[in-house]
Design an enzyme around this catalytic site. Structure first.
Site, PDB file in Angstrom:
ATOM      1  N   ASN A 120      58.083 -40.717  68.520  1.00  0.00           N
ATOM      2  CA  ASN A 120      59.552 -40.723  68.572  1.00  0.00           C
ATOM      3  C   ASN A 120      60.007 -39.262  68.524  1.00  0.00           C
ATOM      4  O   ASN A 120      59.975 -38.633  67.475  1.00  0.00           O
ATOM      5  CB  ASN A 120      60.100 -41.519  67.376  1.00  0.00           C
ATOM      6  CG  ASN A 120      61.621 -41.471  67.295  1.00  0.00           C
ATOM      7  OD1 ASN A 120      62.281 -40.965  68.213  1.00  0.00           O
ATOM      8  ND2 ASN A 120      62.185 -41.972  66.215  1.00  0.00           N
ATOM      9  N   TRP A 121      60.392 -38.756  69.671  1.00  0.00           N
ATOM     10  CA  TRP A 121      60.775 -37.330  69.749  1.00  0.00           C
ATOM     11  C   TRP A 121      62.138 -37.050  69.138  1.00  0.00           C
ATOM     12  O   TRP A 121      62.527 -35.901  68.979  1.00  0.00           O
ATOM     13  CB  TRP A 121      60.766 -36.873  71.220  1.00  0.00           C
ATOM     14  CG  TRP A 121      59.408 -36.807  71.851  1.00  0.00           C
ATOM     15  CD1 TRP A 121      58.212 -37.185  71.285  1.00  0.00           C
ATOM     16  CD2 TRP A 121      59.093 -36.317  73.157  1.00  0.00           C
ATOM     17  NE1 TRP A 121      57.176 -36.968  72.173  1.00  0.00           N
ATOM     18  CE2 TRP A 121      57.692 -36.436  73.324  1.00  0.00           C
ATOM     19  CE3 TRP A 121      59.852 -35.800  74.213  1.00  0.00           C
ATOM     20  CZ2 TRP A 121      57.043 -36.046  74.510  1.00  0.00           C
ATOM     21  CZ3 TRP A 121      59.209 -35.419  75.390  1.00  0.00           C
ATOM     22  CH2 TRP A 121      57.813 -35.542  75.527  1.00  0.00           C
ATOM     23  N   LYS A 122      62.871 -38.098  68.840  1.00  0.00           N
ATOM     24  CA  LYS A 122      64.238 -37.947  68.295  1.00  0.00           C
ATOM     25  C   LYS A 122      65.046 -36.990  69.199  1.00  0.00           C
ATOM     26  O   LYS A 122      64.842 -36.995  70.411  1.00  0.00           O
ATOM     27  CB  LYS A 122      64.173 -37.497  66.832  1.00  0.00           C
ATOM     28  CG  LYS A 122      63.286 -38.443  66.001  1.00  0.00           C
ATOM     29  CD  LYS A 122      63.365 -38.237  64.524  1.00  0.00           C
ATOM     30  CE  LYS A 122      62.464 -39.240  63.824  1.00  0.00           C
ATOM     31  NZ  LYS A 122      62.519 -39.175  62.375  1.00  0.00           N
TER      32      LYS A 122
ATOM     33  N   HIS B 188      66.363 -47.977  64.034  1.00  0.00           N
ATOM     34  CA  HIS B 188      65.802 -46.852  63.280  1.00  0.00           C
ATOM     35  C   HIS B 188      66.749 -46.510  62.130  1.00  0.00           C
ATOM     36  O   HIS B 188      67.971 -46.586  62.291  1.00  0.00           O
ATOM     37  CB  HIS B 188      65.611 -45.633  64.201  1.00  0.00           C
ATOM     38  CG  HIS B 188      64.776 -44.578  63.568  1.00  0.00           C
ATOM     39  ND1 HIS B 188      65.276 -43.717  62.621  1.00  0.00           N
ATOM     40  CD2 HIS B 188      63.456 -44.265  63.706  1.00  0.00           C
ATOM     41  CE1 HIS B 188      64.304 -42.904  62.214  1.00  0.00           C
ATOM     42  NE2 HIS B 188      63.184 -43.219  62.854  1.00  0.00           N
TER      43      HIS B 188
ATOM     44  N   GLU C  39      67.708 -43.816  61.013  1.00  0.00           N
ATOM     45  CA  GLU C  39      68.663 -42.749  61.337  1.00  0.00           C
ATOM     46  C   GLU C  39      69.862 -43.303  62.087  1.00  0.00           C
ATOM     47  O   GLU C  39      70.931 -42.682  62.111  1.00  0.00           O
ATOM     48  CB  GLU C  39      67.955 -41.636  62.130  1.00  0.00           C
ATOM     49  CG  GLU C  39      67.086 -40.783  61.202  1.00  0.00           C
ATOM     50  CD  GLU C  39      65.896 -40.121  61.864  1.00  0.00           C
ATOM     51  OE1 GLU C  39      65.852 -40.044  63.110  1.00  0.00           O
ATOM     52  OE2 GLU C  39      64.998 -39.684  61.120  1.00  0.00           O
TER      53      GLU C  39
ATOM     54  N   GLU D 157      59.197 -48.498  58.237  1.00  0.00           N
ATOM     55  CA  GLU D 157      59.414 -47.073  57.983  1.00  0.00           C
ATOM     56  C   GLU D 157      60.228 -46.911  56.704  1.00  0.00           C
ATOM     57  O   GLU D 157      61.470 -46.981  56.744  1.00  0.00           O
ATOM     58  CB  GLU D 157      60.193 -46.429  59.137  1.00  0.00           C
ATOM     59  CG  GLU D 157      59.445 -46.378  60.445  1.00  0.00           C
ATOM     60  CD  GLU D 157      59.939 -45.224  61.323  1.00  0.00           C
ATOM     61  OE1 GLU D 157      59.119 -44.387  61.688  1.00  0.00           O
ATOM     62  OE2 GLU D 157      61.145 -45.150  61.612  1.00  0.00           O
TER      63      GLU D 157
ATOM     64  N   GLY E   7      60.367 -37.790  57.510  1.00  0.00           N
ATOM     65  CA  GLY E   7      60.686 -36.358  57.554  1.00  0.00           C
ATOM     66  C   GLY E   7      60.565 -35.654  56.215  1.00  0.00           C
ATOM     67  O   GLY E   7      61.057 -34.541  56.054  1.00  0.00           O
TER      68      GLY E   7
ATOM     69  N   SER F 244      56.233 -39.684  58.030  1.00  0.00           N
ATOM     70  CA  SER F 244      55.350 -38.555  57.723  1.00  0.00           C
ATOM     71  C   SER F 244      53.885 -38.822  58.087  1.00  0.00           C
ATOM     72  O   SER F 244      52.978 -38.415  57.357  1.00  0.00           O
ATOM     73  CB  SER F 244      55.476 -38.160  56.250  1.00  0.00           C
ATOM     74  OG  SER F 244      56.780 -37.680  55.988  1.00  0.00           O
TER      75      SER F 244
ATOM     76  N   GLY G  11      57.077 -39.261  64.034  1.00  0.00           N
ATOM     77  CA  GLY G  11      58.216 -38.406  64.335  1.00  0.00           C
ATOM     78  C   GLY G  11      57.766 -36.991  64.618  1.00  0.00           C
ATOM     79  O   GLY G  11      57.251 -36.681  65.700  1.00  0.00           O
TER      80      GLY G  11
HETATM   81  P1  13P Z   1      58.454 -38.310  60.672  1.00  0.00           P
HETATM   82  O1  13P Z   1      57.072 -38.630  61.218  1.00  0.00           O
HETATM   83  O2  13P Z   1      58.960 -36.995  61.096  1.00  0.00           O
HETATM   84  O3  13P Z   1      58.493 -38.540  59.191  1.00  0.00           O
HETATM   85  O4  13P Z   1      59.465 -39.380  61.317  1.00  0.00           O
HETATM   86  C1  13P Z   1      59.125 -40.716  61.288  1.00  0.00           C
HETATM   87  C2  13P Z   1      60.074 -41.477  62.129  1.00  0.00           C
HETATM   88  O5  13P Z   1      61.254 -41.565  61.830  1.00  0.00           O
HETATM   89  C3  13P Z   1      59.546 -42.075  63.363  1.00  0.00           C
HETATM   90  O6  13P Z   1      60.470 -42.962  63.929  1.00  0.00           O
END
Ligand code: 13P
Length: 256
Positions: A14-16, A102, A104, A172, A178, A217, A238
């Protein structure tokens, strides 16, 4: 590892909100070089770039074992929704997957589970596989409400219409995203067992009929241990998915 002999392992990046054409092309090409060899019948590698890069990544991954997906979609097929993107549009751009719910988006865009449910159903209707995210906050875990939160989210967000077996659930925990703080193996196994039980009792899915991933993470250093946890059928990555070397190392961990 027994459960993985009859279910694929999914490694999703997930590149966000990261990347422009130059950086995305370089990242995807390096991942493709390695993942083209590593992705197999057993492992599905999926890149979820920002919507602006979807067509580019779809073109780059065309005719390779690597797939791509969107990071969100609207619940409606089309209409006067400025700035939104429908599941059919993602499909048209070359996606075969889409992340929905998600944290976020649940937190930053006040998305309710009901809305996530509509998005997941829209994704199925458009021929996409939804990657449906659930997970508790730190306060909920500390209050001993992690299981209840995930039960409620799953009950309210899981699609009830369409080919629901095509859904992938991603656990998640919000506090692990993160932060560098990973849930420990026994907590992951416990939650994945809980989700498997819910998928059976609430939706009638047999064990391992629906893939359940872990996210939060995930790094090369912990990927193998996480992927060995009972009930874990892959990882949603992420920040480590933005580093080709790290992401390839995680794909490698799925082979062992
Ligand atoms: P991180 O791997 O940066 O913790 O993010 C996880 C995430 O939100 C994947 O969708």
């Amino acid at each position: 590892m027994a459960q993985k002999t009859y279910m694929k392992t999914y490694i999703i990046g997930n590149w966000k909100m990261h990347g422009v054409r130059t950086s995305a092309r370089a990242l995807a090409s390096t991942v493709l070089d390695a993942a083209g060899r590593l992705a197999s019948q057993k492992t599905e590698v999926i890149l979820c770039p920002p919507a602006t890069l979807l067509s580019l990544i779809a073109d780059l991954t065309y005719n390779t074992p690597v797939r791509c997906g969107g990071q969100d979609c609207h619940a409606e097929a089309e209409g006067a929704y400025t700035g939104e993107i429908s599941a059919a549009m993602l499909r048209d751009a070359g996606a075969t997957y889409v992340i929905v719910g998600h944290s976020e988006r649940r937190a930053g865009h006040s998305e309710s589970s009901r809305e996530v449910n509509r998005k997941a159903e829209a994704a199925l209707a458009a021929g996409l596989r939804p990657v449906l995210c659930v997970g508790e906050s730190l306060a909920e875990r500390k209050a001993g409400r992690a299981m209840d939160t995930v039960r409620r989210q799953l009950r309210e967000s899981m699609p009830r219409q369409g080919d629901t077996k095509r859904v992938i659930v991603a656990y998640e925990p919000v506090w692990a995203i993160g932060t560098g703080q990973v849930a420990n193996a026994s907590d992951i196994a416990e939650m994945h067992a809980h989700i498997a039980t819910l998928l059976k009792s609430e939706f009638g899915f047999a064990e391992t009929e629906v893939a359940v991933l872990y996210g939060g993470s995930v790094k090369p250093a912990n990927a193998a241990e996480i992927l060995r946890c009972p009930g874990v059928h892959g990882v949603l990555v992420g920040s480590a998915s933005l580093n080709a070397e790290e992401f390839v190392a995680i794909i490698n961990a799925a082979q062992s």
